[in-house]
Design a protein around this motif. Structure first.
Motif: not given
Length: 441
Positions: A145-147, A151-152, A214-216
């Motif tokens: 997720e760094h780039k 991000k979750k 995973g984002y919502n």
């Protein structure tokens, strides 16, 4: 449903040998608290800090805010998320008030992360500068997720919830001093005096646009992207059923703290039985495709009409594409004969020339603005930065940039910043906190 929230007001936070709440002082055993954080092996670095109103401290990238709580009688504070599914909104919950747990990335930020200044000019832009905060600054091994701009932040967000439960548990044996009672009779069992008052339903549109899980925002652990509009008791929202997600420009988002203390719900409760008949909450969603938006709007209007709503308040978490859901819902309600007011922020662009809402309709003629995400904010350096200031410009935070041909970079060499209001953590307070006012010219 009857919910008793027992409030324990926190006058100060300190570190000490035992985690306890005594006479308004919350003492935290740092090592025990960090052990709770490190229960997830993805956490690679973690530290705790205490920040208070007026401190010359800048926090960025801020990912989440949570009110510490304890569910009396057992069970998780966040059902379906930090533990098994249990009914939220009924029974007794303890709350540590006037404080929050803030989760800050030690390095990496993203589109959905924000900034908080505890003192100075920037403090006026966010509620969390007014609270005493236990700040978790941590990093994870989620290097994939760094780039990524999106991000979750799963390990960090869940660590914050575990930490909030750990802190709240120190009140489990304490006797109540101040209790807020939230209770609504069943809609079909209300007396004639109540039924004569104008009936109001609150329609909430939590962020749910990401089709990848995973984002919502979560409803009892269920991803809101997979949800159709659902009738909920307002107590469920106040009692941990709703969890903030990791997607949305930050000034527009609702933290978990916002759900736990949703001001619009509390305001409707205050007026219930006096000026209005508060029916409850329709939890809708924000969709991607046009047919999904139209379907949700139809469901909301039918549901509101079926429960006898004379009027509705529609509250949107976000702007841009979600504006289409927002206005579609207002239009569908109005066409069903339900008088409707909308609550949102707006995006006019830095030059003020853009349409404030992506979707407009002449039927949607009663909308309250909570602010402009595009407003430019200039802030001086702070003595202390928790997290990594460079993330504001480097990692795609929605209100920051690495360089602009006119304004230059968001982060200046001396540590001062220029950014859009977009990056102020929960800055527009669309849940109902807003202290902003309109000006006439």
């Amino acid at each position: 449903m009857k919910l008793d929230i027992v409030n324990f007001h926190v006058r100060d936070i300190q570190f000490g040998a035992k985690t306890e709440y005594v006479d308004g002082i919350l003492t935290v055993n740092k090592e025990e608290a960090l052990a709770v954080v490190r229960e997830d092996s993805h956490i690679t670095e973690a530290e705790l800090h205490i920040v208070k109103p007026g401190d010359e401290v800048r926090l960025v990238p801020v990912k989440e805010a949570i009110e510490p709580r304890h569910r009396v009688g057992g069970g998780p504070v966040f059902p379906g998320v930090t533990g098994k599914l249990v009914q939220a909104g009924n029974g007794t919950t303890h709350a540590l008030k006037d404080m929050s747990v803030l989760v800050v990335g030690k390095h990496w930020g993203g589109f959905q992360d924000g900034l908080i200044d505890m003192g100075g000019e920037g403090a006026k832009y966010t509620l969390f500068s007014e609270l005493k905060n236990l700040v978790l600054v941590a990093d994870t091994d989620e290097t994939f997720e760094h780039k990524e701009q999106q991000k979750k932040n799963r390990a960090l967000r869940w660590a914050g919830m575990r930490l909030a439960e750990y802190l709240g548990a120190c009140t489990k044996d304490l006797a109540p001093v101040e209790t807020e009672v939230y209770e609504l009779p069943a809609i079909t069992k209300r007396d004639s005096a109540l039924n004569k008052l104008p009936s109001v339903v609150l329609v909430l549109q939590p962020q749910s646009q990401m089709e990848e899980m995973g984002y919502n925002d979560l409803n009892y652990g269920w991803d809101c992207n997979h949800m159709l509009p659902t009738f909920m008791h307002p107590n469920e929202v106040l009692d941990g059923a709703m969890i903030s997600g990791s997607f949305m420009p930050c000034s527009s988002k609702w933290s978990t703290y916002d759900f736990q203390n949703f001001p619009m719900i509390k305001r409707l409760y205050q007026e219930h039985g006096k000026t209005l008949n508060f029916l409850g909450v329709i939890m809708s969603n924000l969709n991607v495709a046009l047919d999904q938006k139209e379907r949700s709007a139809l469901f909301v209007a039918q549901m509101a009409k079926s429960i006898g709503a004379d009027s509705a308040i529609v509250v949107e978490e976000g702007y841009g594409n979600p504006d289409a859901d927002f206005t579609a819902c207002i239009v569908a309600l109005e066409k069903a004969g339900v008088k409707t007011v909308g609550l949102t922020n707006e995006c006019t662009g830095r030059d003020g020339a853009s349409q404030p809402l992506v979707s407009m309709d002449e039927i949607a003629d009663a909308i309250v603005s909570c602010g402009n995400v595009s407003s430019l904010i200039k802030l001086p350096p702070m003595k202390v930065v928790l997290g990594e200031l460079e993330s504001l410009a480097r990692d795609g935070l929605s209100g920051g940039w690495s360089n602009d041909e006119i304004l230059g970079p968001s982060v200046k060499p001396d540590g001062s910043i220029i950014m859009e209001n977009n990056a102020m953590f929960c800055g527009d307070r669309v849940a109902g906190w807003s202290t902003k006012t309109m000006k006439e010219f």
